[in-house]
Design an enzyme around this catalytic site. Structure first.
Site, PDB file in Angstrom:
ATOM      1  N   LYS A  36      -7.964 -10.158  -6.104  1.00  0.00           N
ATOM      2  CA  LYS A  36      -8.844 -10.440  -4.972  1.00  0.00           C
ATOM      3  C   LYS A  36     -10.169  -9.701  -5.161  1.00  0.00           C
ATOM      4  CE  LYS A  36      -8.975  -9.822   0.008  1.00  0.00           C
ATOM      5  NZ  LYS A  36      -8.233  -9.524   1.231  1.00  0.00           N
TER       6      LYS A  36
ATOM      7  N   LYS B 199       0.829  -1.212   0.000  1.00  0.00           N
ATOM      8  CA  LYS B 199       0.000   0.000   0.000  1.00  0.00           C
ATOM      9  C   LYS B 199       0.858   1.255   0.000  1.00  0.00           C
ATOM     10  CE  LYS B 199      -4.118  -2.045   2.007  1.00  0.00           C
ATOM     11  NZ  LYS B 199      -4.948  -2.247   3.170  1.00  0.00           N
TER      12      LYS B 199
ATOM     13  N   LYS C 274     -14.549  -4.418  -3.385  1.00  0.00           N
ATOM     14  CA  LYS C 274     -15.475  -3.395  -3.870  1.00  0.00           C
ATOM     15  C   LYS C 274     -14.736  -2.319  -4.646  1.00  0.00           C
ATOM     16  CE  LYS C 274     -19.679  -3.186  -1.399  1.00  0.00           C
ATOM     17  NZ  LYS C 274     -20.301  -2.952  -0.135  1.00  0.00           N
TER      18      LYS C 274
END
Ligand code: SF4
Length: 332
Positions: free
Chosen positions: A192, A112, A195
């Site tokens: 993966k 990240k 949303k």
């Protein structure tokens, strides 16, 4: 009594990724472990950029979905993390014994942080808060997916370090309870299910909406024509059959696929039917909660009270052992 703890991000209504990866398993575990504690981890959700109005809606969507998916307040404690401020208190305490190098080595932090120009310290400290979540309830075990094993190992290390300095065996070293369903790949077959990637199927979507997503979903890329035999082992649709179809149907999928008996649309229609069968009672419970939303608030309030009672007891002991309990007059 063995106690399990697990948390889920407030990402709105459940999709099949977080349902199969966590919540379906929780709904079963709550009947096996009398001390099951499940938490919507909203403190974790603010470690990156976010919109407060959206967070509020997503916290609600997740809480309602968890109840609809079968988390039963009669069997488990369900609460919102920010209703128990002791999470952040213990998190701060644990940062004081956590080496920065251990945090910088976490795969999720590396993934990240490379995408960000300015890295919030909260992103680095995220696994410390996770350790605090678990240790606060002195949980013996944590249902996790494979992608969370590294963070759980850090929590185990943290428990060992704290125990060595302040209190032998006060915190149990939480062991992983690996979620039976492996990582669910998105319908694009690439990543993966998430949303933010737009490759999910929501449990509360309509039959037609779900079919509109399944119909174009990625299958065995080598199966170009209907007459080509396929390989279910490389097909994401077969992975979903393993989650939603019984073993006879799974065996039939293998037979029909490898002999080109079915086209992929036939296969997807069977999957669609089985998904709808599993989602129907969940949708019915969600509709009942929409009609009586106070039930969601009441469940969370009860869960918050129960969680705070455990958390306050833990923190009283932690403060005392660390020399921070109630101040008393020095002895003469
Ligand atoms: S028949 Fe089913 S398992 Fe085989 S490639 Fe098509 S969708 Fe996948």
């Amino acid at each position: 009594m063995s106690r399990i703890f697990s948390g889920i991000q407030p990402s709105g209504e459940l999709h099949i990724g977080n349902y199969l990866g966590a919540v379906k398993n929780w709904a079963q575990l709550q009947h096996v472990h009398a001390g099951s504690i499940f938490c919507v981890v909203d403190y974790h959700a603010i470690s990156g950029n976010y919109d407060p109005a959206m967070l509020r809606a997503r916290r609600w969507g997740m809480a309602k979905s968890l109840l609809a998916a079968g988390i039963d307040p009669a069997h488990a404690t369900l609460f919102m993390q920010s209703d128990v401020p002791e999470h952040t208190e213990l998190s701060w305490i644990l940062t004081t014994i956590t080496p920065i190098g251990d945090l910088e080595r976490q795969t999720q932090f590396k993934d990240k942080s490379t995408k960000l120009e300015s890295i919030p310290a909260g992103l680095l400290m995220y696994p410390v808060l996770q350790a605090a979540d678990i240790l606060l309830y002195r949980a013996d075990a944590v249902p996790v997916g494979e992608d969370q094993i590294q963070h759980l190992e850090l929590a185990r290390d943290t428990a060992r370090k704290w125990n060595a300095r302040f209190g032998e065996e006060f915190f149990p070293e939480p062991r992983p309870l690996l979620t039976p369903t492996r990582r669910i790949v998105g319908l694009d077959g690439q990543a993966k299910m998430s949303k933010s990637l737009g490759n999910t199927v929501g449990l509360l979507e309509t039959d037609d909406e779900i079919w509109a997503k399944l119909r174009p979903a990625m299958t065995d890329p080598a199966r170009v024509r209907k007459t080509d035999p396929g390989n279910p082992d490389v097909c994401n649709i077969f992975q979903l059959h393993k989650a939603f179809s019984d073993t006879d149907t799974q065996a039939n999928v293998v037979q029909q696929c490898t002999t080109a008996g079915w086209g992929c649309m036939d296969c997807k229609k069977v999957l669609h039917g089985n998904m709808i069968a599993e989602f129907t009672p969940i949708r019915e419970r969600a509709a009942a909660l929409d009609a009586e939303p106070q039930r969601v608030l009441d469940a969370l309030a009860d869960g918050g009270r129960a969680a705070r009672a455990i958390a306050q007891e833990t923190m009283a002991e932690v403060r005392e052992r660390m020399g921070m309990g109630a101040l008393t007059l020095p002895s003469a």
